[in-house]
Design a protein around this motif. Sequence first.
Motif, PDB file in Angstrom:
ATOM      1  N   GLU A  19     -12.057   1.169  17.227  1.00 13.89           N
ATOM      2  CA  GLU A  19     -11.511   0.380  16.111  1.00 13.89           C
ATOM      3  C   GLU A  19     -11.734  -1.080  16.462  1.00 13.89           C
ATOM      4  OE1 GLU A  19      -7.163   0.873  16.101  1.00 13.89           O
ATOM      5  OE2 GLU A  19      -7.213   0.954  18.276  1.00 13.89           O
ATOM      6  N   ALA A  20     -11.514  -1.953  15.508  1.00 10.15           N
ATOM      7  CA  ALA A  20     -11.560  -3.375  15.818  1.00 10.15           C
ATOM      8  C   ALA A  20     -10.150  -3.803  16.214  1.00 10.15           C
ATOM      9  CB  ALA A  20     -12.074  -4.163  14.625  1.00 10.15           C
TER      10      ALA A  20
ATOM     11  N   SER B  69      -8.276  -3.913  12.879  1.00  9.28           N
ATOM     12  CA  SER B  69      -8.755  -3.143  11.728  1.00  9.28           C
ATOM     13  C   SER B  69      -9.420  -1.852  12.188  1.00  9.28           C
ATOM     14  CB  SER B  69      -9.733  -3.981  10.896  1.00  9.28           C
ATOM     15  OG  SER B  69     -10.687  -4.583  11.711  1.00  9.28           O
ATOM     16  N   ASN B  70      -9.616  -0.944  11.271  1.00  7.80           N
ATOM     17  CA  ASN B  70     -10.341   0.296  11.553  1.00  7.80           C
ATOM     18  C   ASN B  70     -11.780   0.155  11.075  1.00  7.80           C
ATOM     19  OD1 ASN B  70      -7.268   1.533  10.777  1.00  7.80           O
ATOM     20  ND2 ASN B  70      -8.260   2.282  12.634  1.00  7.80           N
TER      21      ASN B  70
ATOM     22  N   GLY C 165      -4.606   3.349  10.620  1.00 10.61           N
ATOM     23  CA  GLY C 165      -4.382   2.281   9.651  1.00 10.61           C
ATOM     24  C   GLY C 165      -3.988   2.852   8.297  1.00 10.61           C
ATOM     25  N   ILE C 166      -3.063   2.172   7.657  1.00 13.96           N
ATOM     26  CA  ILE C 166      -2.644   2.601   6.315  1.00 13.96           C
ATOM     27  C   ILE C 166      -3.807   2.351   5.347  1.00 13.96           C
ATOM     28  CG2 ILE C 166      -0.882   2.336   4.515  1.00 13.96           C
ATOM     29  CD1 ILE C 166       0.207   3.310   7.313  1.00 13.96           C
ATOM     30  N   THR C 167      -4.556   1.259   5.565  1.00 18.51           N
ATOM     31  CA  THR C 167      -5.698   0.965   4.697  1.00 18.51           C
ATOM     32  C   THR C 167      -6.798   1.999   4.928  1.00 18.51           C
ATOM     33  OG1 THR C 167      -5.103  -1.302   5.221  1.00 18.51           O
ATOM     34  CG2 THR C 167      -7.017  -0.995   3.803  1.00 18.51           C
TER      35      THR C 167
ATOM     36  N   THR D  47     -11.488  -2.005   7.802  1.00 19.37           N
ATOM     37  CA  THR D  47     -10.384  -1.971   6.836  1.00 19.37           C
ATOM     38  C   THR D  47      -9.100  -2.397   7.526  1.00 19.37           C
ATOM     39  OG1 THR D  47      -9.788   0.327   7.340  1.00 19.37           O
ATOM     40  CG2 THR D  47     -11.418  -0.020   5.590  1.00 19.37           C
TER      41      THR D  47
ATOM     42  N   THR E 148      -4.821  -4.063   6.419  1.00 18.39           N
ATOM     43  CA  THR E 148      -3.909  -4.512   5.375  1.00 18.39           C
ATOM     44  C   THR E 148      -4.292  -5.895   4.863  1.00 18.39           C
ATOM     45  OG1 THR E 148      -2.181  -3.189   6.362  1.00 18.39           O
ATOM     46  CG2 THR E 148      -1.470  -4.994   4.919  1.00 18.39           C
TER      47      THR E 148
HETATM   48  C1  PLP Z   1      -5.377  -2.071  16.333  1.00 17.81           C
HETATM   49  C2  PLP Z   1      -5.362  -1.977  14.851  1.00 17.81           C
HETATM   50  N1  PLP Z   1      -6.107  -1.042  14.248  1.00 17.81           N
HETATM   51  C3  PLP Z   1      -6.134  -0.928  12.901  1.00 17.81           C
HETATM   52  C4  PLP Z   1      -5.391  -1.780  12.087  1.00 17.81           C
HETATM   53  C5  PLP Z   1      -5.428  -1.626  10.577  1.00 17.81           C
HETATM   54  O1  PLP Z   1      -4.222  -1.040  10.132  1.00 17.81           O
HETATM   55  P1  PLP Z   1      -3.661  -1.257   8.662  1.00 17.81           P
HETATM   56  O2  PLP Z   1      -4.714  -0.787   7.717  1.00 17.81           O
HETATM   57  O3  PLP Z   1      -2.438  -0.392   8.613  1.00 17.81           O
HETATM   58  O4  PLP Z   1      -3.363  -2.705   8.516  1.00 17.81           O
HETATM   59  C6  PLP Z   1      -4.590  -2.771  12.671  1.00 17.81           C
HETATM   60  C7  PLP Z   1      -3.797  -3.672  11.837  1.00 17.81           C
HETATM   61  O5  PLP Z   1      -3.249  -4.646  12.297  1.00 17.81           O
HETATM   62  C8  PLP Z   1      -4.573  -2.868  14.091  1.00 17.81           C
HETATM   63  O6  PLP Z   1      -3.820  -3.787  14.700  1.00 17.81           O
END
Ligand code: PLP
Length: 281
Positions: free
Chosen positions: A175-176, A179-180, A200-202, A235, A237
């Motif tokens: 993942e980043a 973000s994913n 990630g919820i997104t 992706t 939030t």
């Molecule tokens: C390590 C990590 N992965 C993925 C995500 C993406 O998650 P979401 O889509 O719930 O914001 C985040 C969000 O901050 C994150 O910190």
Amino acid sequence: MAKYCGLNGEILSQQEAGIGLTDLAILRGYGIFDYFLFKYGQPLLEEQYFNRFYSSAEKMHLEVPIGRQLLSRHLRELIAANGETQGAIRLVLTGGYSPDGYAPGAPNLIVLLHPYPKLPEAYFTEGVGLISHSFQREWPEIKAINYLTGIKLLPQIRQAGALEVLYHHNGILLEAVRSNIFLVNSREELITPHSNILYGITRQSVIKVAEGLLPIIEREVRLEELFQAREAFITGTNKSLMPVVKVDGRLIGNGEVGPWARKLREGLEAYREGYYRKVVG
Ligand SMILES: Cc1ncc(COP(=O)(O)O)c(C=O)c1O
């Protein structure tokens, strides 16, 4: 800065509110958080973010001082007190005041309002670059406040003109930092790493949006697959769905924003808007 914040269920002036110096979040970086959007005064996908927040807390042996119903009411009161209709909410649950500088105490629950994320349109129309780094977060499914690696790498990220750092471990894409990641391969399959990541919820919303449009495969993904992909996007939030056109200076696909990134971003925005409309009524 928002005028008011929440602290342990109370609404306080953000300028005056504070927590003590012996909180374990300060002494050891021990704590969790979550971050989500609100619009028309209503939090987006509240239940899903609450599930992740309360489950991160439990996994870190921290008790949220108020239950979900009270927290939900608290958020709405805070939004109203600040007179905002849209923005972002950050929930932080700290390790609490430690008796010995190491063991957790009773956690502090902080709620902060931030402006609605506004990113340059060029990030979406031209895509962004990432740099890769070999690293796996310690407890990938927990949204811990510790972003040591990503923050420490900021100078390298800036020097490369990249937006974020992309983690891989033992040749496996993860993942980043915030973000994913998704790939679209030459068979037009949508592929995303399935383990050792923050769910990630997104990411989940994009999977929902993509259903029926192209095959969706959640599996272990090798780093090289990224460089063979037709398209890649991240992706999150506060990023929605952002095309990735370069990693470590190497082009992804033809180095341009691809049709799937455009289509799925539109789908994601419509899905979010549809959710708000449903809860607002
Ligand atoms: C390590 C990590 N992965 C993925 C995500 C993406 O998650 P979401 O889509 O719930 O914001 C985040 C969000 O901050 C994150 O910190």
